[in-house]
Design an enzyme around this catalytic site. Structure first.
Site, PDB file in Angstrom:
ATOM      1  CG  HIS A 131      -2.080  -0.723   1.056  1.00 28.34           C
ATOM      2  ND1 HIS A 131      -3.144  -0.519   1.812  1.00 28.34           N
ATOM      3  CD2 HIS A 131      -2.317  -1.647   0.462  1.00 28.34           C
ATOM      4  CE1 HIS A 131      -4.119  -1.347   1.305  1.00 28.34           C
ATOM      5  NE2 HIS A 131      -3.795  -2.087   0.577  1.00 28.34           N
TER       6      HIS A 131
ATOM      7  CE1 TYR B 148      -2.449   4.042   8.694  1.00 23.79           C
ATOM      8  CE2 TYR B 148      -1.115   3.490   6.852  1.00 23.79           C
ATOM      9  CZ  TYR B 148      -2.095   2.930   7.470  1.00 23.79           C
ATOM     10  OH  TYR B 148      -3.235   2.331   7.192  1.00 23.79           O
TER      11      TYR B 148
ATOM     12  CE1 TYR C 238      -7.351   3.634  10.380  1.00 24.19           C
ATOM     13  CE2 TYR C 238      -6.243   3.972   8.163  1.00 24.19           C
ATOM     14  CZ  TYR C 238      -6.415   3.451   9.484  1.00 24.19           C
ATOM     15  OH  TYR C 238      -5.358   2.612   9.544  1.00 24.19           O
TER      16      TYR C 238
ATOM     17  N   PRO D 292      -6.716   0.622  17.997  1.00 22.09           N
ATOM     18  CG  PRO D 292      -8.652  -0.625  16.865  1.00 22.09           C
ATOM     19  CD  PRO D 292      -8.072  -0.140  18.126  1.00 22.09           C
TER      20      PRO D 292
ATOM     21  CE  LYS E  21       1.687   3.683  13.630  1.00 26.29           C
ATOM     22  NZ  LYS E  21       2.600   3.543  12.554  1.00 26.29           N
TER      23      LYS E  21
END
Length: 389
Positions: free
Chosen positions: A72, A384, A200, A292, A296
């Protein structure tokens, strides 16, 4: 039985640590209370930072991961109307991989016999003893008998509810915890994901996440109150709610199918200090929990194991006492930064019960700023993909 390092817990943290020690010729035994099938049956996340994939490659165990994982280069934040793409590859020069924690655990388990890593499953009543001495040991029951493992160090990789953290006296420890007033209702289904990258979503009705395990298996979540029950969410109701929360663009691409699994997980932030007491070292969920949001949890466990294996290799190879003494401080410096990112992203993307109209407008203003600011996107992308070790 006697060994150099006794490891409690055969999840990813314990298995990674065992393999890293065996790769350096050190003796290690892993003790796990559950069966191997139960360990593999746990449904967990699967977004891997470079830290985690590099450790698998270092062990020579990354071949299947690289063949089957989904690289990704970015992910999306959604505000109910639009998708804001965070191009992590362009902003950081790195990417993440989607590869289920179950699959990573399977790779580590399958390789254990050939690498000489002994794993004792279904070990009951595990207890740690004399961790403040130079000769700690643990006991467990199996097949109707009590067994004892003597070691130079014990490493607790046994999760939030395991016995290892309980072996550190309260007088020398501090626990920091935040319980969030909601949970994630998740559904796993054999349907193609609605997008090739994670989404998200912040909607006025609550958070939602679109994730995947493969190109044919999807994992979705929605924020729900803690008192909700899975039985109150038949598949059709959950799919309808997901379509609303992702907005018109992503919601229209959702493919529906029967649930393979549905569950509600509570959210918490938790850090336990110190992560070392005498000859006992903690790693992974035994020492910290993150929401979540931001993926991480597994990756923090991997970075703990990186630091911990380095410290143990230094001790046994060079009698480096400073490496052991510095483990907790070194690991916690990265843990708190990851906790901060997960906490900030959770606050940005979720509806809290005490949020008012002003708080909602602040979330939307933040998302609007992120959409128009390369600097803001870079900060998010750096966190991230994982901060440097």
């Amino acid at each position: 039985m006697r060994t150099q390092v006794a490891i409690v817990g055969a999840g990813p943290a314990g298995l990674l640590l065992g393999h890293l020690l065996r790769a350096e010729g050190l003796e290690a035994v892993v003790v796990e209370r559950a069966s191997a099938d139960y360990v593999l049956g746990r449904i967990r996340a699967g977004v891997l930072e470079r830290t985690t994939t590099d450790l698998m490659d270092r062990l020579g165990l990354g071949e299947r991961m690289h063949r089957e994982a989904l690289p990704h280069a970015g992910f999306h934040l959604a505000d109910g109307e639009r998708l804001i793409r965070i191009d992590i590859a362009a902003l950081t020069g790195r990417q993440v991989m989607v590869y289920g924690q179950t699959e990573l655990t399977r790779d580590l388990m399958d390789a254990a016999p050939g690498r000489g890593l002994e794993i004792i499953y279904e070990a009951g009543d595990v207890a740690l003893h004399d961790v403040e001495s130079d000769a700690p040991y643990l006991t467990y029951s199996k097949d109707g008998r009590e067994h004892r493992i003597e070691a130079e160090f014990i490493c607790g990789c046994d999760g939030f509810h395991g016995p290892s953290r309980q072996a550190i006296p309260a007088r020398v420890a501090t626990a920091y915890e935040k319980i969030y007033p909601f949970g994630w209702l998740g559904i796993l289904a054999d349907v193609p994901p609605c997008d090739h990258e994670l989404i998200y979503a912040n909607h006025e009705r609550g958070f939602a996440l679109a994730s995947m395990r493969s190109e044919k298996r999807s994992r979705y979540y929605i924020q729900v109150p803690l008192e909700e029950r899975v039985e109150d969410w038949p598949d059709d109701r959950l799919w309808d709610e997901l379509a609303v929360r992702f907005g018109p663009e992503a919601g229209a691409r959702i493919v529906r199918g029967p649930a393979l699994e549905k569950s509600i997980a509570p959210l918490r932030s938790f850090v336990f200090e110190p992560m070392r007491h005498g000859r006992l070292m903690l790693a992974g969920d035994s020492a910290h929990i993150v929401p979540p949001t931001g993926a991480k949890g597994l990756n923090l466990a991997a970075s703990d194991v990186f630091y911990l294996s380095d410290a143990l290799i230094g001790w046994f190879g060079r009698c480096d006492a400073d490496a052991i003494a510095g483990y907790s401080t070194r690991a916690l410096a990265r843990i708190w930064k990851a906790e901060r990112f997960s906490w900030q992203l959770t606050r940005l993307m979720h509806r809290f019960p005490d949020n008012d109209a002003f708080d909602r407008r602040m979330q939307l203003a933040d998302l609007d700023y992120i959409a128009s600011s390369v600097a803001a996107q870079t900060t998010i992308a750096e966190n991230y993909v994982g901060l440097p070790l």
